[in-house]
Every structure is written in C-alpha cells, then in structure tokens.
Scaffold this motif. Sequence first.
Motif, PDB file in Angstrom:
ATOM      1  N   GLY A 143       0.779  -1.230   0.000  1.00 12.79           N
ATOM      2  CA  GLY A 143       0.000   0.000   0.000  1.00 12.79           C
ATOM      3  C   GLY A 143       0.812   1.281   0.000  1.00 12.79           C
ATOM      4  O   GLY A 143       0.243   2.367  -0.017  1.00 12.79           O
ATOM      5  N   LEU A 144       2.125   1.163   0.004  1.00 14.70           N
ATOM      6  CA  LEU A 144       2.962   2.370  -0.026  1.00 14.70           C
ATOM      7  C   LEU A 144       3.350   2.721  -1.454  1.00 14.70           C
ATOM      8  O   LEU A 144       3.646   1.839  -2.262  1.00 14.70           O
ATOM      9  CB  LEU A 144       4.252   2.160   0.776  1.00 14.70           C
ATOM     10  N   ALA A 145       3.378   4.000  -1.740  1.00 11.78           N
ATOM     11  CA  ALA A 145       3.916   4.474  -3.018  1.00 11.78           C
ATOM     12  C   ALA A 145       5.422   4.235  -3.005  1.00 11.78           C
ATOM     13  O   ALA A 145       6.060   4.221  -1.946  1.00 11.78           O
ATOM     14  CB  ALA A 145       3.617   5.957  -3.189  1.00 11.78           C
ATOM     15  N   HIS A 146       5.989   4.064  -4.184  1.00 13.93           N
ATOM     16  CA  HIS A 146       7.424   3.835  -4.270  1.00 13.93           C
ATOM     17  C   HIS A 146       8.215   4.973  -3.611  1.00 13.93           C
ATOM     18  O   HIS A 146       9.213   4.721  -2.928  1.00 13.93           O
ATOM     19  CB  HIS A 146       7.866   3.658  -5.722  1.00 13.93           C
ATOM     20  N   ALA A 147       7.766   6.191  -3.786  1.00 14.08           N
ATOM     21  CA  ALA A 147       8.471   7.331  -3.183  1.00 14.08           C
ATOM     22  C   ALA A 147       8.526   7.193  -1.664  1.00 14.08           C
ATOM     23  O   ALA A 147       9.561   7.507  -1.046  1.00 14.08           O
ATOM     24  CB  ALA A 147       7.794   8.643  -3.573  1.00 14.08           C
ATOM     25  N   ASP A 148       7.447   6.727  -1.049  1.00 11.45           N
ATOM     26  CA  ASP A 148       7.442   6.544   0.405  1.00 11.45           C
ATOM     27  C   ASP A 148       8.322   5.372   0.827  1.00 11.45           C
ATOM     28  O   ASP A 148       9.044   5.451   1.821  1.00 11.45           O
ATOM     29  CB  ASP A 148       6.021   6.322   0.915  1.00 11.45           C
ATOM     30  N   ALA A 149       8.265   4.279   0.076  1.00 13.64           N
ATOM     31  CA  ALA A 149       9.042   3.095   0.417  1.00 13.64           C
ATOM     32  C   ALA A 149      10.534   3.291   0.203  1.00 13.64           C
ATOM     33  O   ALA A 149      11.348   2.603   0.808  1.00 13.64           O
ATOM     34  CB  ALA A 149       8.557   1.895  -0.386  1.00 13.64           C
ATOM     35  N   SER A 150      10.915   4.229  -0.652  1.00 12.57           N
ATOM     36  CA  SER A 150      12.339   4.447  -0.931  1.00 12.57           C
ATOM     37  C   SER A 150      12.900   5.687  -0.233  1.00 12.57           C
ATOM     38  O   SER A 150      14.080   6.001  -0.390  1.00 12.57           O
ATOM     39  CB  SER A 150      12.576   4.526  -2.438  1.00 12.57           C
ATOM     40  N   ARG A 151      12.081   6.349   0.552  1.00 19.42           N
ATOM     41  CA  ARG A 151      12.531   7.556   1.262  1.00 19.42           C
ATOM     42  C   ARG A 151      13.425   7.173   2.438  1.00 19.42           C
ATOM     43  O   ARG A 151      13.109   6.300   3.222  1.00 19.42           O
ATOM     44  CB  ARG A 151      11.331   8.349   1.775  1.00 19.42           C
ATOM     45  N   ARG A 152      14.553   7.848   2.550  1.00 15.93           N
ATOM     46  CA  ARG A 152      15.478   7.626   3.662  1.00 15.93           C
ATOM     47  C   ARG A 152      14.981   8.401   4.877  1.00 15.93           C
ATOM     48  O   ARG A 152      14.870   9.616   4.839  1.00 15.93           O
ATOM     49  CB  ARG A 152      16.894   8.035   3.291  1.00 15.93           C
ATOM     50  N   LEU A 153      14.718   7.672   5.961  1.00 16.67           N
ATOM     51  CA  LEU A 153      14.233   8.273   7.191  1.00 16.67           C
ATOM     52  C   LEU A 153      15.242   8.164   8.333  1.00 16.67           C
ATOM     53  O   LEU A 153      15.012   8.689   9.412  1.00 16.67           O
ATOM     54  CB  LEU A 153      12.917   7.608   7.609  1.00 16.67           C
ATOM     55  N   VAL A 154      16.336   7.450   8.073  1.00 17.83           N
ATOM     56  CA  VAL A 154      17.414   7.276   9.047  1.00 17.83           C
ATOM     57  C   VAL A 154      18.733   7.573   8.335  1.00 17.83           C
ATOM     58  O   VAL A 154      18.791   7.578   7.103  1.00 17.83           O
ATOM     59  CB  VAL A 154      17.400   5.845   9.640  1.00 17.83           C
ATOM     60  N   PRO A 155      19.796   7.841   9.085  1.00 15.78           N
ATOM     61  CA  PRO A 155      21.072   8.208   8.442  1.00 15.78           C
ATOM     62  C   PRO A 155      21.671   7.130   7.537  1.00 15.78           C
ATOM     63  O   PRO A 155      22.375   7.446   6.587  1.00 15.78           O
ATOM     64  CB  PRO A 155      22.001   8.490   9.625  1.00 15.78           C
ATOM     65  N   SER A 156      21.386   5.864   7.797  1.00 11.91           N
ATOM     66  CA  SER A 156      21.952   4.797   6.968  1.00 11.91           C
ATOM     67  C   SER A 156      21.206   4.714   5.640  1.00 11.91           C
ATOM     68  O   SER A 156      20.270   5.462   5.378  1.00 11.91           O
ATOM     69  CB  SER A 156      21.839   3.454   7.707  1.00 11.91           C
ATOM     70  N   LEU A 157      21.605   3.763   4.797  1.00 10.87           N
ATOM     71  CA  LEU A 157      20.949   3.541   3.506  1.00 10.87           C
ATOM     72  C   LEU A 157      19.632   2.778   3.642  1.00 10.87           C
ATOM     73  O   LEU A 157      18.966   2.507   2.651  1.00 10.87           O
ATOM     74  CB  LEU A 157      21.883   2.749   2.578  1.00 10.87           C
ATOM     75  N   THR A 158      19.230   2.448   4.861  1.00 11.97           N
ATOM     76  CA  THR A 158      18.059   1.616   5.102  1.00 11.97           C
ATOM     77  C   THR A 158      16.762   2.344   4.740  1.00 11.97           C
ATOM     78  O   THR A 158      16.460   3.396   5.278  1.00 11.97           O
ATOM     79  CB  THR A 158      18.002   1.175   6.579  1.00 11.97           C
ATOM     80  N   THR A 159      16.019   1.748   3.813  1.00  9.59           N
ATOM     81  CA  THR A 159      14.675   2.195   3.447  1.00  9.59           C
ATOM     82  C   THR A 159      13.810   0.939   3.374  1.00  9.59           C
ATOM     83  O   THR A 159      14.325  -0.186   3.341  1.00  9.59           O
ATOM     84  CB  THR A 159      14.651   2.885   2.063  1.00  9.59           C
ATOM     85  N   LEU A 160      12.510   1.120   3.332  1.00  9.83           N
ATOM     86  CA  LEU A 160      11.634  -0.045   3.194  1.00  9.83           C
ATOM     87  C   LEU A 160      11.912  -0.795   1.895  1.00  9.83           C
ATOM     88  O   LEU A 160      12.020  -2.026   1.882  1.00  9.83           O
ATOM     89  CB  LEU A 160      10.172   0.375   3.287  1.00  9.83           C
ATOM     90  N   ALA A 161      12.066  -0.070   0.806  1.00 10.75           N
ATOM     91  CA  ALA A 161      12.369  -0.714  -0.480  1.00 10.75           C
ATOM     92  C   ALA A 161      13.742  -1.369  -0.432  1.00 10.75           C
ATOM     93  O   ALA A 161      13.935  -2.476  -0.948  1.00 10.75           O
ATOM     94  CB  ALA A 161      12.289   0.303  -1.615  1.00 10.75           C
ATOM     95  N   GLY A 162      14.704  -0.706   0.189  1.00 10.76           N
ATOM     96  CA  GLY A 162      16.047  -1.261   0.321  1.00 10.76           C
ATOM     97  C   GLY A 162      16.064  -2.538   1.143  1.00 10.76           C
ATOM     98  O   GLY A 162      16.835  -3.463   0.856  1.00 10.76           O
ATOM     99  N   LEU A 163      15.210  -2.609   2.175  1.00  8.02           N
ATOM    100  CA  LEU A 163      15.114  -3.838   2.960  1.00  8.02           C
ATOM    101  C   LEU A 163      14.645  -4.998   2.097  1.00  8.02           C
ATOM    102  O   LEU A 163      15.156  -6.113   2.209  1.00  8.02           O
ATOM    103  CB  LEU A 163      14.167  -3.652   4.142  1.00  8.02           C
ATOM    104  N   LEU A 164      13.667  -4.745   1.227  1.00 12.18           N
ATOM    105  CA  LEU A 164      13.199  -5.793   0.315  1.00 12.18           C
ATOM    106  C   LEU A 164      14.327  -6.279  -0.593  1.00 12.18           C
ATOM    107  O   LEU A 164      14.513  -7.483  -0.780  1.00 12.18           O
ATOM    108  CB  LEU A 164      12.055  -5.277  -0.558  1.00 12.18           C
ATOM    109  N   LYS A 165      15.059  -5.336  -1.145  1.00 11.68           N
ATOM    110  CA  LYS A 165      16.151  -5.707  -2.050  1.00 11.68           C
ATOM    111  C   LYS A 165      17.223  -6.496  -1.297  1.00 11.68           C
ATOM    112  O   LYS A 165      17.708  -7.527  -1.779  1.00 11.68           O
ATOM    113  CB  LYS A 165      16.751  -4.456  -2.693  1.00 11.68           C
ATOM    114  N   HIS A 166      17.584  -6.016  -0.119  1.00 10.87           N
ATOM    115  CA  HIS A 166      18.591  -6.693   0.692  1.00 10.87           C
ATOM    116  C   HIS A 166      18.150  -8.110   1.039  1.00 10.87           C
ATOM    117  O   HIS A 166      18.914  -9.072   0.863  1.00 10.87           O
ATOM    118  CB  HIS A 166      18.851  -5.886   1.970  1.00 10.87           C
ATOM    119  N   LEU A 167      16.923  -8.267   1.522  1.00 11.47           N
ATOM    120  CA  LEU A 167      16.462  -9.591   1.928  1.00 11.47           C
ATOM    121  C   LEU A 167      16.309 -10.540   0.742  1.00 11.47           C
ATOM    122  O   LEU A 167      16.484 -11.747   0.891  1.00 11.47           O
ATOM    123  CB  LEU A 167      15.157  -9.483   2.722  1.00 11.47           C
TER     124      LEU A 167
END
Length: 173
Positions: free
Chosen positions: A41-65
């Motif tokens: 239910g998240l737009a790509h812009a929201d899932a890929s937005r950096r909210l912490v200093p690291s590279l961790t984003t919701l979309a990035g977590l999917l790619k990493h996992l």
Amino acid sequence: MADIKIDPTLGPVRARTGDERAVLESFLDFHRGIVLRKVRGLAHADASRRLVPSLTTLAGLLKHLTLVEGNWFPRLFTPGPGEVHVTAEEGSTGGFTLDEGETVDGLATAYEAACVRSREVAARFDLDHVVPHPLLGEVSLRWVLVHMIEETARHAGHADILRELTDGETGAI
C-alpha cells in the motif's frame, strides 16, 4: 474452558505443537510476511525515502532480503555454475541501494519469488544436511534456518519502525 481464538495469519502459533522443521519454517515465513506487509500500500516514493542516516529504506530492505535469501539457500545448497556465497565483506552495501527503474512492487515480487525458491531448496534437504561455507567452514540447514529467522526478524523490526515513521502504521499484521 473458553475457546481460544488464534489469528490464522500467525503461522508460528498454528505450528506450536509441530515438529522442529515446521516450527522453524513457520517462524521464518511469519517474519517474511511481516516485511511484505510493511510495504503493501505504499507508493514507491514513500518506500524508498530515507528516514534514518543509513541507507536503510523499506524498499532497500526488500532488495537486501531478496539477496540474502538467494545467498543463503540456492547459492549454498544448490549453486549453479559460477555461483558462490557472497560474504559481508564482498557485499559492500548489502543490496540496500536501489537501482534506476526499481519499484517497490517489483522488489516485493522479487522477494516473494526468492522466498519461494528458498523454500523449494530447503525442502530438498534434512535439517542436519551440511554444506561448506567460505567463512564458517560448514553450516547445517538447521543453522541457516535459524540464521534466516534472526536476519529476517531483525529487518522486520526495522521495517516496522520505518513504516511507522512513514505513515504511522504499526503492528505485525
């Protein structure tokens, strides 16, 4: 005694009297599901937005996992020609950086496919089956399943925090 109602999406609860393999697989699938629900239910812009200093984003977590699933199951237990397990040192950013054209929907689909492939690979072996590992010497399927529960649960927690920071949504379901 009152009837106990158990949410049917809670696989670990349903497997509470299962054998070791059923318990391990249900906990891993539960945490895989949490990660996917956190991006639904998240737009790509929201899932890929950096909210912490690291590279961790919701979309990035999917790619990493997705990379982690492929690394710990197919590459270790059924490697194709030229496929080798990638160590943390070799993995640099761990797959958290998104490439041009990647979308949260595409990443979620790739993660689901990687999980299906991991389940297929794991199903071919007993929990005691041992394979060589470039840093650890040898690992059993049992150890890999426990490691993947830990890895996925850790990132499900990250996803929970990132989703809450994104739109206030909380909870495992």
